[in-house]
Design an enzyme around this catalytic site. Structure first.
Site, PDB file in Angstrom:
ATOM      1  N   ASP A 296      54.692 -54.527  69.560  1.00 26.45           N
ATOM      2  CA  ASP A 296      53.741 -55.508  69.051  1.00 26.45           C
ATOM      3  C   ASP A 296      52.452 -55.441  69.884  1.00 26.45           C
ATOM      4  OD1 ASP A 296      52.604 -57.684  67.838  1.00 26.45           O
ATOM      5  OD2 ASP A 296      54.113 -59.139  68.465  1.00 26.45           O
TER       6      ASP A 296
ATOM      7  N   ASP B 128      54.560 -51.164  81.335  1.00 22.68           N
ATOM      8  CA  ASP B 128      53.339 -51.559  82.049  1.00 22.68           C
ATOM      9  C   ASP B 128      52.454 -50.335  82.285  1.00 22.68           C
ATOM     10  OD1 ASP B 128      55.510 -50.804  83.583  1.00 22.68           O
ATOM     11  OD2 ASP B 128      55.108 -52.166  85.242  1.00 22.68           O
TER      12      ASP B 128
END
Ligand code: NAD
Length: 355
Positions: A246, A222
């Site tokens: 990804d 994050d």
């Protein structure tokens, strides 16, 4: 150097043609052989990855891949769709390491949606593990919840898993790449919440100890997502798992702002690699001499660097690309006023001349 050339569909044929011209101009001991893949292969054989194409890819040391896909194939059953060819090649060749460099060329600094002062001079490499993680872990499925507050309702579930050796091998690729760059590596995980990621972090630190010449750090995903847009230049090599990679690699691709400029490599254990631009077959501009071939030409440079250890030849191609940008030549996707608009073939001509 045995190279399988798989142009694919749409602009795939136009852009690989230019990259092949550049490779041939290097005058290296190189054998190039072409085969159909994707929709082009389906049209000829009924299979997007025919066995002859797969055999050629298996026999080659490296694969130069264009792009696959097209609207006419969208209604085919999933296993016949062109995109299955990419997944099939990754699986059959064990291509577990996906490398995506994001470079902001000074001449294209205005192409990013971020402020020039944030992205100028950016040169980072995101290394994504490609064959493990929650995308492949079993069990997975949709079942009826057996307990909890939603008991009796449908629930979806997937399994995140990574084996020690799987993490170790991607880390070694990362550290080896960092040694060829600025010698900094950041491993991205979510070890504060996920057991799989605690193992990821532990193994990353163990491998880091084998590379004392590379500055090692780790970061939660994050925070990494935030840091990538706050101050992307703090990174050199980022190594992460399949799912986080990804997302982060797509985020990083926007730092440069131009999809037609971004190469990629997918490597296996024996350094065989599949090299391709990150974009698709762009059916909207196919056959019009509009596509930017530079991502594919830069993918060929990555091939020379990672599969053939020819840093010198890779740098020659990258310098030639840089030179045409300095000259002010632009395909339509990166055009801005004051520069000269050229087509796919003319851009290839210019790179050859610069070489
Ligand atoms: P796309 O990447 O093909 O195109 C997106 C946009 O970017 C389009 O407007 C296109 O014109 C432009 N663009 C892409 N590459 C360009 C280039 N080199 N020069 C100039 N402009 C360029 O994505 P899409 O339109 O979502 O997908 C088209 C097809 O490609 C679909 O069938 C999709 O499944 C397939 N696809 C294949 C791959 C692959 O082969 N690895 C990757 C992504 C998408």
């Amino acid at each position: 150097m045995k190279i399988a050339v798989l142009p694919g569909d749409g602009i795939g044929t136009e852009i690989t043609a230019q990259a092949v011209r550049v490779l041939k101009a290097l005058n290296l001991p190189m054998e190039l052989e072409e085969a159909p893949v994707g929709g082009a292969a389906y049209d000829r054989t009924g299979d997007p990855l025919p066995s002859a194409t797969l055999d050629l890819a298996r026999a080659a040391d490296a694969i130069l891949f264009g792009a696959v896909g097209g609207w006419q194939y969208d209604k085919l059953p999933r296993e016949k769709r062109p995109e299955q060819a990419v997944l099939g090649l990754r699986k059959h060749l064990g291509l577990f390491a996906n490398l995506r460099p994001s470079i902001v060329y000074p001449e294209l600094v205005n192409a990013s949606t971020l402020k020039p002062e944030v992205v100028s001079g950016l040169d980072i490499l995101i290394l994504r593990e490609l064959t493990g993680d929650i995308y492949f872990g079993q069990p997975r499925g949709i079942r009826v919840a057996a307990d909890g507050p939603f008991k009796g309702q449908r629930e979806g579930f997937d399994t995140m898993r990574y084996a020690d050796g799987e993490i170790r091998r991607i880390m070694h690729v990362g550290f080896a790449a960092a040694r060829k760059r600025s010698r900094r590596l950041c491993s991205v995980d979510k070890a504060n919440v996920l057991e799989t990621m605690q193992l990821w972090k532990d193994v990353a630190a163990e491998v880091a100890a084998e590379y004392p010449d590379v500055e090692y750090s780790s970061m939660y995903v994050d925070n990494a997502a935030m840091q990538l847009v706050r101050n992307p230049r703090q990174f050199d090599v980022i190594v992460t798992g399949n799912m986080f990679g990804d997302i982060l690699s797509d985020e990083a691709s926007m730092l440069t702002g131009s999809i037609g400029m971004q190469p990629s490599a997918s490597l296996n254990d024996s350094r065989k690699g599949l090299y391709e631009p990150i974009h698709g077959s762009a059916p909207d501009i196919a056959g019009k001499n509009l596509a930017n071939p530079l991502a594919t030409i830069l993918s060929a440079a990555m091939m020379l660097r990672y599969s053939f250890d020819r840093e010198d030849a890779a740098v020659r191609i990258e310098s030639a690309v840089r030179k045409v940008l300095v000259q002010g030549l632009r395909t339509a996707d990166i055009y801005e006023s004051g520069t000269t608009k050229v087509g796919t073939v003319e851009m290839g001509d210019a790179v050859l001349k610069a070489l």
